[in-house]
Design an enzyme around this catalytic site. Structure first.
Site, PDB file in Angstrom:
ATOM      1  N   TRP A 102       0.813  -1.295   0.016  1.00  0.00           N
ATOM      2  CA  TRP A 102       0.117   0.040   0.130  1.00  0.00           C
ATOM      3  C   TRP A 102       0.955   1.188  -0.001  1.00  0.00           C
ATOM      4  CZ3 TRP A 102      -4.148  -1.270  -2.067  1.00  0.00           C
ATOM      5  CH2 TRP A 102      -4.807  -2.299  -1.706  1.00  0.00           C
ATOM      6  N   ASP A 172      -2.243   6.720   6.105  1.00  0.00           N
ATOM      7  CA  ASP A 172      -3.136   5.760   5.852  1.00  0.00           C
ATOM      8  C   ASP A 172      -3.492   4.836   6.725  1.00  0.00           C
ATOM      9  OD1 ASP A 172      -4.647   3.726   4.352  1.00  0.00           O
ATOM     10  OD2 ASP A 172      -3.309   3.204   2.788  1.00  0.00           O
ATOM     11  N   LYS A 196     -12.502  -1.832   6.005  1.00  0.00           N
ATOM     12  CA  LYS A 196     -11.814  -2.882   7.152  1.00  0.00           C
ATOM     13  C   LYS A 196     -12.515  -2.788   8.620  1.00  0.00           C
ATOM     14  CE  LYS A 196      -8.873  -3.262   3.450  1.00  0.00           C
ATOM     15  NZ  LYS A 196      -7.933  -2.530   3.105  1.00  0.00           N
TER      16      LYS A 196
END
Ligand SMILES: *Cc1c(COP(=O)(O)O)cnc(C)c1O
Length: 360
Positions: A102, A172, A196
Site C-alpha cells: 500500500w 493511511d 476494514k
C-alpha cells in the site's frame, strides 16, 4: 442461519448487532416510510444521521475542532493521488516510508507530482518489520511525510509515530483506524477506506487539518479538491448514503462499548491469544518481528505449501473462512478487526491446535 468466523482482510466482518439493527430498519427507517437507501441525501432525516455519524467519529477519535471530517468516495486508493495533488504544491518534495504494497502504490502516485524521498524501507526483509526511522534523512522542507499506520498485507504496524515537526504527517489508517486511540493532532491528514474497520465499502473517511485545505489552486479537477468537499460538507455530490448509515451504526456501537481505549484493550487481548499460540507452535510460525506485530492482520506460515493449502481447506470446512494469505505473500493471514469477537480467535486457535496434533 449460520454465521462463519470471517477472517477476511476486507471487505471484512461487521458487528452482528449492527447488521441486525440495519436489517430491522432496512425496509422502513424510523417512521419515514422508506429505506435509508431510498432517501434524498438532502432530506432532514438523512442529513441528521449523516452528520451524527461524523460527530460520533469526532467524539470517538477525539478529533480537534481545527480538523474537518469528510466522507468521500474513490476508496483509500484515490487518496494516494489526492494527497499529493492537494499538498505537493510548495517544494513538491515528499517523504514516504515504504512498508509494503500500500505504501508502494502511494509512492508511485506521489512520483507523478514531484520528488519522492523514501526515508526508510523494510523491503529487504520482505516487509516483516517497520524500518527504523532516522530523522536526519527526513526532508526539512517536504510538503508532507507519508506512512501507512498498519500494513494489512504484511501484518506490521507503527507502534509510535514519528515527530515530523512542521512537516504535515499523513497516515493511511485504512486497516487500523478505530482499533486504538491515536493523537489526531499529530497528523495533517488521516484517511481510511471503510471496508476494514468502519463499515461497508464505498466510503472513505478523510480527517484533514484546516490549514491544509485550499493550498492548491482551483485549476485541479473539482471532485479531487479537498476544498470542494469541505465547502460542500461531504455533500458536494451524492455521498455513499447507505455506507455512511452503517458506519454511523458502527461508531455508535463503539461509543456504547467504551470507546477506543476499550477497543484497544480488547484487540490486544484477542491478538495475544493468536500470537502466543504461534510462538509456541511447532507447525505454525508468525512472520513478523515481535515489536511490530499488527493487532489487526496476523500472517503466519507452516513452511510447506501443501500443508498451508490443507489447513486452509479444513479450516474453511470448519467455519473459519478467508484465511488464505495475500496473493503476494502466500501462507495464511487472519484478519481480526474490531468486529471479530474474541471467541472467534479463541476457537480458531483451538482448531489450529487440533490440526497441529493431527499433523504431528
Ligand atoms: C485496503 C487498503 C487500501 C485500499 O483501499 P481501497 O478502498 O480498496 O482503495 C489502502 N491502504 C490500506 C492500508 C489498505 O488496507
Amino acid at each position: 442461519m449460520a454465521r462463519v468466523y470471517n477472517f477476511s482482510a476486507g471487505p471484512a466482518v461487521l458487528p452482528e448487532e449492527v447488521l441486525k439493527k440495519a436489517a430491522s430498519e432496512l425496509v422502513e427507517y424510523g417512521t419515514s416510510g422508506m429505506s435509508v437507501m431510498e432517501m434524498s441525501h438532502r432530506s432532514a432525516e438523512y442529513m441528521d444521521l449523516f452528520y451524527k455519524a461524523q460527530d460520533d467519529l469526532r467524539k470517538l477519535m477525539n478529533i480537534p475542532n481545527n480538523y474537518k471530517i469528510l466522507f468521500l468516495q474513490g476508496g483509500a486508493s484515490l487518496q494516494f493521488s489526492m494527497v499529493p495533488l492537494n499538498l505537493a504544491v510548495k517544494t513538491k518534495k515528499m517523504d514516504y516510508v515504504n512498508t509494503g504494497v500500500w505504501s508502494k502504490k502511494a509512492i508511485a502516485e506521489g512520483k507523478k507530482f514531484g520528488t519522492v524521498n523514501v526515508v526508510a524501507t523494510s523491503e529487504d526483509t520482505t516487509f516483516n518489520k517497520i524500518p527504523k526511522l532516522d530523522p536526519a534523512r527526513f526532508t526539512k522542507d517536504a510538503d508532507y511525510f507519508y506512512l501507512v499506520s498498519n500494513n494489512t498485507i504484511y501484518g506490521t504496524r507503527f507502534v509510535d509515530f514519528p515527530d515530523t515537526g512542521s512537516v504535515p504527517l499523513i497516515a493511511d489508517m485504512s486497516s487500523d483506524i478505530l482499533s486504538r486511540p491515536v493523537d489526531v493532532s499529530k497528523f495533517g491528514i488521516i484517511f481510511a477506506g471503510a471496508q476494514k474497520n468502519i463499515g461497508p465499502a464505498g466510503i472513505t473517511v478523510v480527517i484533514i487539518r484546516e490549514d491544509l485545505i485550499g493550498l492548491v489552486d482551483d485549476s485541479i479537477p473539482t471532485m479531487l479538491n479537498y476544498k470542494t468537499h469541505v465547502e460542500g460538507e461531504s455533500m458536494f455530490n451524492t455521498p455513499p448514503t447507505y455506507s455512511a448509515y452503517i458506519a454511523g451504526l458502527v461508531f455508535q456501537k463503539l461509543i456504547n462499548d467504551g470507546g477506543l481505549n476499550a477497543m484497544q484493550e480488547y484487540n490486544q487481548k484477542k491478538a495475544k491469544i493468536l500470537y502466543d499460540y504461534l510462538d509456541e507452535s511447532k507447525l505454525f510460525q508468525a512472520t513478523v518481528e515481535q515489536e511490530y506485530r499488527s493487532l489487526m492482520n496476523v500472517p503466519f506460515v507452516t513452511g510447506d505449501e501443501d500443508m498451508n493449502a490443507r489447513f486452509i481447506k479444513e479450516a474453511t470446512t470448519s467455519g473459519f473462512v478467508n484465511l488464505k494469505g495475500h496473493r503476494s505473500v502466500g501462507g495464511m493471514r487472519a484478519s481480526i478487526y474490531n468486529a471479530m469477537p474474541l471467541e472467534g480467535v479463541a476457537k480458531l486457535v483451538e482448531f489450529m491446535k487440533g490440526f497441529e496434533k493431527n499433523n504431528a
